[in-house]
Scaffold this active site. Sequence first.
Site, mmCIF file in Angstrom:
data_model
loop_
_atom_site.group_PDB
_atom_site.id
_atom_site.type_symbol
_atom_site.label_atom_id
_atom_site.label_comp_id
_atom_site.label_asym_id
_atom_site.label_seq_id
_atom_site.Cartn_x
_atom_site.Cartn_y
_atom_site.Cartn_z
ATOM 1 N N ASP A 69 0.831 -1.201 0.000
ATOM 2 C CA ASP A 69 0.000 0.000 0.000
ATOM 3 C C ASP A 69 0.864 1.250 0.000
ATOM 4 O O ASP A 69 0.633 2.187 -0.775
ATOM 5 C CB ASP A 69 -0.927 -0.020 1.212
ATOM 6 C CG ASP A 69 -1.770 1.239 1.324
ATOM 7 O OD1 ASP A 69 -2.668 1.428 0.482
ATOM 8 O OD2 ASP A 69 -1.522 2.047 2.239
ATOM 9 N N GLU A 140 -1.652 -6.129 -4.422
ATOM 10 C CA GLU A 140 -0.984 -5.177 -3.534
ATOM 11 C C GLU A 140 0.130 -5.861 -2.739
ATOM 12 O O GLU A 140 1.199 -5.279 -2.531
ATOM 13 C CB GLU A 140 -1.999 -4.537 -2.596
ATOM 14 C CG GLU A 140 -1.490 -3.275 -1.928
ATOM 15 C CD GLU A 140 -2.615 -2.418 -1.388
ATOM 16 O OE1 GLU A 140 -2.600 -1.204 -1.638
ATOM 17 O OE2 GLU A 140 -3.519 -2.956 -0.704
#
Length: 249
Positions: A69, A140
């Site tokens: 992230d 991610e």
Amino acid sequence: MTKKDIVSIVSKERAEEIYGLLTQSNLHSSDIEVIKKNEDYCLKILNEALTHTSFNLSINHERLEFQGDAVLRLAASEYIQSHFPKLSVGDRSALRAQLVSDRWLAKVGYKIGIKTTMLIANKALKDEAATDTICAEGTEALIGALYECLRNIDAIQNWLEPYWNIESEEVLADPHKQNEKSALQEWSQGQGLNKPIYTIKEISKQHGDLKRFYCTVHIQNDFRGEGWGSSRKKAQKEAAKEALKKLTN
């Protein structure tokens, strides 16, 4: 062999699956060579990223998803600065919100076929409603793992650039696709501030009234914008839009 060993010790067949995913995702061949030079460590990290929590192991994708992230946001910011230096702060925030969104991550995950390489419990595999989330989380986490292996933000940016080019073109060609609420939250968190707080009042009971709902948005008790709409969602959108416009003044 313990559950932890399943992730820590990567078989030859599993290694081939992981390298196949990296090749299919169009990661540069020179970056794959860097990974091969530190193969034992990198394969363990990549396998961790590709092990979903539903597989019920103590080591799973969550740590690397968290790292991914942060890496994704930084890489997206540098991409926007490099490709769209004349965009206003508000427009940059709006674009970045799309380039790091779960929707975009899921789209990339589908394209590279990440779900077929992830270790996922059968129950989760059969849950079609969870597919987008699994793909987004896996992508991610993969970003986080690749950064941990390569330690090079430019490599991550170069890898993601073709996917961002397509998304940026679509978003900038259709401003309505932008999510003003997400963009405002992106800006707020980037400044180290709390999330925006929306307060909505129903002004009229008439369905179809374009000003049926009135919304104000505050960030840490500071008034940032207001908006009206025929629905609560539209009023929030207009309030966020006004707040973003003020950021450019």
